[in-house]
Structure formats: C-alpha cells, structure tokens
Design a protein around this motif. Structure first.
Motif, PDB file in Angstrom:
ATOM      1  N   ARG A  89      34.019  14.646  17.781  1.00 29.78           N
ATOM      2  CA  ARG A  89      35.318  15.748  17.520  1.00 29.78           C
ATOM      3  C   ARG A  89      35.562  15.617  16.068  1.00 29.78           C
ATOM      4  O   ARG A  89      35.703  14.468  15.385  1.00 29.78           O
ATOM      5  CB  ARG A  89      36.271  15.198  18.394  1.00 29.78           C
ATOM      6  CG  ARG A  89      37.559  15.962  17.899  1.00 29.78           C
ATOM      7  CD  ARG A  89      38.593  15.402  19.025  1.00 29.78           C
ATOM      8  NE  ARG A  89      39.892  16.336  18.947  1.00 29.78           N
ATOM      9  CZ  ARG A  89      41.074  15.519  18.896  1.00 29.78           C
ATOM     10  NH1 ARG A  89      41.373  14.696  19.294  1.00 29.78           N
ATOM     11  NH2 ARG A  89      41.986  16.301  18.767  1.00 29.78           N
ATOM     12  N   THR A  90      35.836  16.848  15.452  1.00 27.78           N
ATOM     13  CA  THR A  90      36.273  16.901  14.198  1.00 27.78           C
ATOM     14  C   THR A  90      37.534  17.923  14.116  1.00 27.78           C
ATOM     15  O   THR A  90      37.758  18.914  15.224  1.00 27.78           O
ATOM     16  CB  THR A  90      35.374  17.431  13.143  1.00 27.78           C
ATOM     17  OG1 THR A  90      34.811  18.834  13.661  1.00 27.78           O
ATOM     18  CG2 THR A  90      34.077  16.712  13.027  1.00 27.78           C
ATOM     19  N   ARG A  98      37.672  12.858  12.323  1.00 22.68           N
ATOM     20  CA  ARG A  98      36.401  12.644  12.708  1.00 22.68           C
ATOM     21  C   ARG A  98      36.141  11.326  13.593  1.00 22.68           C
ATOM     22  O   ARG A  98      36.474  10.285  13.151  1.00 22.68           O
ATOM     23  CB  ARG A  98      35.644  12.425  11.402  1.00 22.68           C
ATOM     24  CG  ARG A  98      35.347  13.803  10.545  1.00 22.68           C
ATOM     25  CD  ARG A  98      34.890  13.350   9.157  1.00 22.68           C
ATOM     26  NE  ARG A  98      34.442  14.523   8.399  1.00 22.68           N
ATOM     27  CZ  ARG A  98      35.382  15.519   8.260  1.00 22.68           C
ATOM     28  NH1 ARG A  98      36.522  15.561   8.601  1.00 22.68           N
ATOM     29  NH2 ARG A  98      35.087  16.699   7.464  1.00 22.68           N
ATOM     30  N   ASN A  99      35.728  11.605  14.797  1.00 19.82           N
ATOM     31  CA  ASN A  99      35.477  10.816  15.554  1.00 19.82           C
ATOM     32  C   ASN A  99      34.318  10.939  16.775  1.00 19.82           C
ATOM     33  O   ASN A  99      34.295  12.091  17.138  1.00 19.82           O
ATOM     34  CB  ASN A  99      36.719   9.872  16.273  1.00 19.82           C
ATOM     35  CG  ASN A  99      37.385  10.919  17.319  1.00 19.82           C
ATOM     36  OD1 ASN A  99      36.629  11.454  18.061  1.00 19.82           O
ATOM     37  ND2 ASN A  99      38.635  11.124  17.320  1.00 19.82           N
ATOM     38  N   PRO A 114      33.175   8.173   8.027  1.00 19.52           N
ATOM     39  CA  PRO A 114      31.585   8.938   7.577  1.00 19.52           C
ATOM     40  C   PRO A 114      30.584   8.660   8.722  1.00 19.52           C
ATOM     41  O   PRO A 114      29.505   9.479   8.935  1.00 19.52           O
ATOM     42  CB  PRO A 114      31.395   8.026   6.498  1.00 19.52           C
ATOM     43  CG  PRO A 114      32.669   7.586   5.844  1.00 19.52           C
ATOM     44  CD  PRO A 114      33.693   7.413   7.296  1.00 19.52           C
ATOM     45  N   THR A 115      30.670   7.772   9.601  1.00 15.63           N
ATOM     46  CA  THR A 115      29.809   7.412  10.695  1.00 15.63           C
ATOM     47  C   THR A 115      29.845   8.508  11.540  1.00 15.63           C
ATOM     48  O   THR A 115      28.739   9.000  12.095  1.00 15.63           O
ATOM     49  CB  THR A 115      29.869   5.908  11.280  1.00 15.63           C
ATOM     50  OG1 THR A 115      29.922   4.903  10.236  1.00 15.63           O
ATOM     51  CG2 THR A 115      28.952   5.698  12.241  1.00 15.63           C
ATOM     52  N   SER A 136      40.315  21.531  17.096  1.00 18.01           N
ATOM     53  CA  SER A 136      39.401  20.671  17.189  1.00 18.01           C
ATOM     54  C   SER A 136      37.871  21.389  17.554  1.00 18.01           C
ATOM     55  O   SER A 136      37.958  22.497  17.969  1.00 18.01           O
ATOM     56  CB  SER A 136      39.546  19.647  18.271  1.00 18.01           C
ATOM     57  OG  SER A 136      40.593  18.806  17.998  1.00 18.01           O
ATOM     58  N   ASN A 137      36.895  20.626  16.782  1.00 12.79           N
ATOM     59  CA  ASN A 137      35.523  21.040  17.246  1.00 12.79           C
ATOM     60  C   ASN A 137      34.829  20.078  17.898  1.00 12.79           C
ATOM     61  O   ASN A 137      35.160  18.904  17.371  1.00 12.79           O
ATOM     62  CB  ASN A 137      34.796  21.592  15.747  1.00 12.79           C
ATOM     63  CG  ASN A 137      35.383  22.490  15.115  1.00 12.79           C
ATOM     64  OD1 ASN A 137      35.578  23.614  15.514  1.00 12.79           O
ATOM     65  ND2 ASN A 137      35.922  22.255  13.958  1.00 12.79           N
ATOM     66  N   PHE A 138      34.235  20.253  18.937  1.00 11.39           N
ATOM     67  CA  PHE A 138      33.511  19.278  19.496  1.00 11.39           C
ATOM     68  C   PHE A 138      31.969  19.826  19.829  1.00 11.39           C
ATOM     69  O   PHE A 138      31.654  20.634  19.688  1.00 11.39           O
ATOM     70  CB  PHE A 138      33.813  19.279  21.082  1.00 11.39           C
ATOM     71  CG  PHE A 138      35.394  18.923  21.218  1.00 11.39           C
ATOM     72  CD1 PHE A 138      35.729  17.460  21.580  1.00 11.39           C
ATOM     73  CD2 PHE A 138      36.430  19.913  21.511  1.00 11.39           C
ATOM     74  CE1 PHE A 138      37.054  17.127  21.777  1.00 11.39           C
ATOM     75  CE2 PHE A 138      37.672  19.515  21.508  1.00 11.39           C
ATOM     76  CZ  PHE A 138      38.023  17.987  21.849  1.00 11.39           C
ATOM     77  N   GLU A 139      31.180  18.470  19.886  1.00 10.75           N
ATOM     78  CA  GLU A 139      29.858  18.588  20.177  1.00 10.75           C
ATOM     79  C   GLU A 139      29.530  17.557  21.005  1.00 10.75           C
ATOM     80  O   GLU A 139      29.930  16.213  20.678  1.00 10.75           O
ATOM     81  CB  GLU A 139      28.986  18.236  18.767  1.00 10.75           C
ATOM     82  CG  GLU A 139      29.038  19.601  17.527  1.00 10.75           C
ATOM     83  CD  GLU A 139      28.295  19.243  16.625  1.00 10.75           C
ATOM     84  OE1 GLU A 139      28.010  20.068  15.812  1.00 10.75           O
ATOM     85  OE2 GLU A 139      27.782  17.884  16.209  1.00 10.75           O
ATOM     86  N   SER A 140      28.823  17.615  21.975  1.00  9.75           N
ATOM     87  CA  SER A 140      28.368  16.582  22.902  1.00  9.75           C
ATOM     88  C   SER A 140      26.882  16.828  23.315  1.00  9.75           C
ATOM     89  O   SER A 140      26.511  17.867  23.706  1.00  9.75           O
ATOM     90  CB  SER A 140      29.553  16.434  24.012  1.00  9.75           C
ATOM     91  OG  SER A 140      29.294  17.632  24.623  1.00  9.75           O
TER      92      SER A 140
END
Length: 169
Positions: A89-90, A98-99, A114-115, A136-140
């Motif tokens: 998520r950003t 950023r996590n 950064p990771t 938020s933006n998600f990628e999964s």
C-alpha cells in the motif's frame, strides 16, 4: 441538421471503452496464475527472499548475489522463493505511506519505507495491476513461487528465473 460531436469527446469515449476492456481482461487474468521469467522474476524473488523465514542463510545470500549482478556464485542448487500473500500500500494523500505485508504461512512480515517501495515497484514491473481506495494505492498477489537456478543464470542466456503467482488476493 447534422450534429457534430467534438473530437475530444470521441477520444474520451474511446479511451473509456479501452479502460473498461482492459479492466475486464485484468479481472479475468486473476482467474489463472500469472507467469514471469528472466530479469523480472529474479527481481521479484530478490526483493522477497530476504524476508523469507523458510530460506537458509546460504539461499538468501545466493539470491542476493544473483540480484546484485553476480552470476558466478558458489551456490549451485536451485532456490525456491515462496510467499502465500503480498499486499502493498502507498498513499496518494499521505504521501509518506509505504508498507507491505508479506505472509509466509502463519507468519506475517510488515515492511515500510524503501523496502516496501522496492516490493511495490517490483510488483508493478511484474504486471500486478494497482487498485485504489480512499487515498491509497494497493497491489497484491498470492501464491508466489519463484525458482531461481544459479547454474542456468550463469549461462547468461536469459534463463534461470521463473515465477508464478495469482494476481490479487
């Protein structure tokens, strides 16, 4: 009397139709595993391997060395990098956010900064479609399995790194 439609309206309608078609393809693509190989697969394995509780120190070091452009490594056996689920998520409102949560069986590793950015960007490179929600933006992805073969990579013919995964969760 002839009604003229402005050119920009036609372009907007055409772009909207393409976006809807692309969304339908992306949704259908989630039904079957995605496959990537080569440098993108090595990159995805390279950002996940350091977090893995199942890889040995030697396996993590081998993947790190390969990802750092060193194909001539002493480790000879294939390394399999797996993760059950990765959700990143950003923030587009809180731009510091950023996590990523990376799940390995019952163990969940949370990384920030950064990771997390590195994992998010590598998922995008691998073709994981982003999804947005309230700032938020998600990628999964789920069911990640990457096989890294140092002997094949040493040949420098583009082979030796292959991954499969399910886009989304």
């Amino acid at each position: 009397m002839k009604i003229a439609m402005p050119v920009y309206a036609v372009l907007v309608l055409g772009a909207a139709q393409i976006a809807v078609a692309n969304a339908a393809v992306a949704k259908d693509a989630g039904a079957s595993p995605a496959k990537i190989s080569g440098s993108t697969a090595l990159a995805l394995a390279g950002v996940i391997a350091p977090l893995s509780p199942t890889l040995s120190g030697a396996e993590k070091k081998a993947v790190a060395m390969l990802f750092a452009a060193n194909a001539d490594i002493p480790y000879k056996k294939p390394v399999v990098v797996t993760a059950d689920k990765i959700v990143c998520r950003t923030g587009n409102v809180d731009i510091t956010l950023r996590n990523c949560e990376v799940t390995f069986g019952k163990k969940v590793r949370t990384v920030n900064g950064p990771t997390a950015n590195e994992i998010f960007a590598t998922e995008a490179l691998a073709g994981i479609p982003p999804d947005g929600a309230a700032g938020s933006n998600f990628e999964s992805l789920s069911k990640l399995s990457c096989t890294i073969d140092p002997n094949a990579i040493r040949q420098k013919d583009g082979s030796g790194a292959d991954c499969t995964f399910q886009p989304g969760n």
